[in-house]
Enzyme design. Structure first.
Site, PDB file in Angstrom:
ATOM      1  N   PRO A 158      36.128  42.638  47.229  1.00 55.13           N
ATOM      2  CA  PRO A 158      37.922  41.912  47.814  1.00 55.13           C
ATOM      3  C   PRO A 158      38.183  41.599  49.531  1.00 55.13           C
ATOM      4  O   PRO A 158      39.446  40.184  49.770  1.00 55.13           O
ATOM      5  CB  PRO A 158      38.797  43.030  48.078  1.00 55.13           C
ATOM      6  CG  PRO A 158      37.537  44.351  47.670  1.00 55.13           C
ATOM      7  CD  PRO A 158      36.579  43.870  47.281  1.00 55.13           C
ATOM      8  N   GLU A 201      32.792  52.666  47.385  1.00 58.53           N
ATOM      9  CA  GLU A 201      33.413  52.013  48.619  1.00 58.53           C
ATOM     10  C   GLU A 201      32.947  50.335  49.222  1.00 58.53           C
ATOM     11  O   GLU A 201      33.363  49.788  49.878  1.00 58.53           O
ATOM     12  CB  GLU A 201      33.724  52.713  49.718  1.00 58.53           C
ATOM     13  CG  GLU A 201      34.238  54.363  49.078  1.00 58.53           C
ATOM     14  CD  GLU A 201      35.697  54.084  48.623  1.00 58.53           C
ATOM     15  OE1 GLU A 201      36.571  53.404  49.117  1.00 58.53           O
ATOM     16  OE2 GLU A 201      35.632  54.926  47.223  1.00 58.53           O
ATOM     17  N   ARG A 254      31.075  26.061  34.539  1.00 59.96           N
ATOM     18  CA  ARG A 254      31.498  24.236  34.019  1.00 59.96           C
ATOM     19  C   ARG A 254      31.345  23.318  35.095  1.00 59.96           C
ATOM     20  O   ARG A 254      31.748  22.464  34.249  1.00 59.96           O
ATOM     21  CB  ARG A 254      32.684  25.097  33.782  1.00 59.96           C
ATOM     22  CG  ARG A 254      33.285  25.909  33.075  1.00 59.96           C
ATOM     23  CD  ARG A 254      34.052  26.721  32.967  1.00 59.96           C
ATOM     24  NE  ARG A 254      35.251  25.596  32.182  1.00 59.96           N
ATOM     25  CZ  ARG A 254      35.771  24.724  31.081  1.00 59.96           C
ATOM     26  NH1 ARG A 254      34.702  25.616  30.081  1.00 59.96           N
ATOM     27  NH2 ARG A 254      36.936  24.469  30.540  1.00 59.96           N
ATOM     28  N   ASP A 271      40.635  18.704  33.052  1.00 58.93           N
ATOM     29  CA  ASP A 271      41.441  20.243  32.979  1.00 58.93           C
ATOM     30  C   ASP A 271      42.177  20.094  34.037  1.00 58.93           C
ATOM     31  O   ASP A 271      41.948  19.360  35.293  1.00 58.93           O
ATOM     32  CB  ASP A 271      39.776  20.759  33.892  1.00 58.93           C
ATOM     33  CG  ASP A 271      39.740  22.442  32.763  1.00 58.93           C
ATOM     34  OD1 ASP A 271      40.472  22.722  32.438  1.00 58.93           O
ATOM     35  OD2 ASP A 271      38.967  22.410  32.960  1.00 58.93           O
TER      36      ASP A 271
HETATM   37  N1  4GX Z   1      37.056  40.380  44.309  1.00 57.04           N
HETATM   38  N2  4GX Z   1      35.934  44.733  44.023  1.00 57.04           N
HETATM   39  C1  4GX Z   1      33.662  45.679  45.055  1.00 57.04           C
HETATM   40  C2  4GX Z   1      33.467  47.827  45.552  1.00 57.04           C
HETATM   41  C3  4GX Z   1      33.495  47.055  46.675  1.00 57.04           C
HETATM   42  C4  4GX Z   1      34.096  46.442  48.340  1.00 57.04           C
HETATM   43  C5  4GX Z   1      33.873  46.208  49.402  1.00 57.04           C
HETATM   44  C6  4GX Z   1      31.765  45.553  48.384  1.00 57.04           C
HETATM   45  C7  4GX Z   1      32.772  45.382  49.216  1.00 57.04           C
HETATM   46  C8  4GX Z   1      37.224  42.425  43.784  1.00 57.04           C
HETATM   47  C9  4GX Z   1      38.005  41.246  44.091  1.00 57.04           C
HETATM   48  C10 4GX Z   1      37.554  44.520  44.078  1.00 57.04           C
HETATM   49  C11 4GX Z   1      36.449  46.269  43.999  1.00 57.04           C
HETATM   50  C12 4GX Z   1      34.697  44.900  43.451  1.00 57.04           C
HETATM   51  C13 4GX Z   1      35.722  46.958  45.254  1.00 57.04           C
HETATM   52  N3  4GX Z   1      31.693  45.577  47.480  1.00 57.04           N
HETATM   53  N4  4GX Z   1      35.556  42.202  44.104  1.00 57.04           N
HETATM   54  N5  4GX Z   1      34.209  46.269  44.768  1.00 57.04           N
HETATM   55  N6  4GX Z   1      39.371  41.766  43.843  1.00 57.04           N
HETATM   56  O1  4GX Z   1      38.322  44.276  44.260  1.00 57.04           O
HETATM   57  O2  4GX Z   1      36.238  40.634  44.319  1.00 57.04           O
END
Ligand code: 4GX
Length: 247
Positions: free
Chosen positions: A89, A116, A153, A168
């Site tokens: 995120p 986490e 794509r 697109d």
């Molecule tokens: N877009 N998540 C990853 C665990 C995490 C946290 C911090 C690495 C660093 C998300 C999103 C997403 C939730 C996937 C937490 N991994 N990833 N996960 N939205 O919410 O990409």
């Protein structure tokens, strides 16, 4: 172009890769996607990929050693240079432009975060964090699949019709126009006459007007960066004057 996906849920990722445009591109050898089970790179009896956080607190953290080993294996199999992406995120928001930029890389490695997140020392091996949007998911597998789909794509031959990639709506920065297929009438709703008219110039103008009307109503900020032709600029000016606004 090649993709390597490192995950604790390889079956989930492999199943999704078999469907649709991406599945066909893999079958045809236009892209190569390898899925790596992170647990294969553990050495303890329980095949642990996570551990408690130093400093305490809730949740678990992905252990660095299996990730380092997995990345070493990918590097040794594929040869450098690899671009390592961590789905998180905190990352760069994935947009059509970001997907296009990533498609210029020869080789992408997607690290799917769970729990986490990953031990901070994994960062030394990560080129960029990528986020697919501001919401919380249970893991990085769905984001990794989204990245592979959006990036693939752009690879020539992946989408059968090059024209449809160029046209697109998002690659032009506008929302799409409405689509219809047979029958000509259903549940009292008819296909707009213009689409049945055979007048291709009229149809093109109608679609432009629809795209612009929708973009103006739903995503007006897109118009600041959209690449509009002369006709589209004229139609937009009309719409903004309030004329023909409900077409
Ligand atoms: N877009 N998540 C990853 C665990 C995490 C946290 C911090 C690495 C660093 C998300 C999103 C997403 C939730 C996937 C937490 N991994 N990833 N996960 N939205 O919410 O990409």
């Amino acid at each position: 172009m090649t993709f390597d996906i490192v995950t604790i849920f390889p079956a989930m990722v492999e199943a999704a890769l078999q469907a649709g445009v991406v599945g066909r591109a893999i079958e045809r050898g236009i892209i190569d996607v390898a899925v790596h089970d992170l647990r294969e790179f553990t050495t303890d009896r329980h095949r642990s990929v996570d551990d408690v956080p130093y400093g305490g607190g809730p949740g678990m953290v992905m252990k660095p050693e299996p990730i380092f080993k997995a990345l070493d294996r990918v590097a040794e199999r594929r040869g450098t240079p690899l671009t390592v992406l961590l789905t998180s995120p905190q990352g760069t928001r994935l947009t059509q432009a970001v997907a296009g930029r990533l498609s210029t890389k020869e080789h992408l490695v997607l690290l799917c975060g769970r729990y986490e997140g990953v031990d901070e020392r994994v960062r030394s091996r990560v080129d960029e964090d990528v986020s697919i949007g501001d919401y919380v998911l249970s893991g990085g597998e769905l984001p990794a699949l989204v990245v592979v789909d959006a990036v693939a794509r752009f690879v020539p031959g992946v989408v059968g019709d090059d024209q449809s990639v160029a046209e697109d709506s998002f690659s032009r920065g506008l929302l799409d126009f409405p689509h219809y297929t047979r029958p000509a009438e259903i549940a009292g709703e008819r296909v707009p006459d213009v689409l049945m008219s055979g007048n291709h110039a009229e149809i093109r103008r109608w679609r432009k007007r629809q795209s612009l009307t929708r973009t103006l109503a739903r995503r007006p900020e897109l118009l600041e960066t959209a690449s509009l032709d002369d006709e589209e600029r004229r139609i937009l000016a009309e719409l903004q004057e309030g004329k023909h606004g409900r077409s």
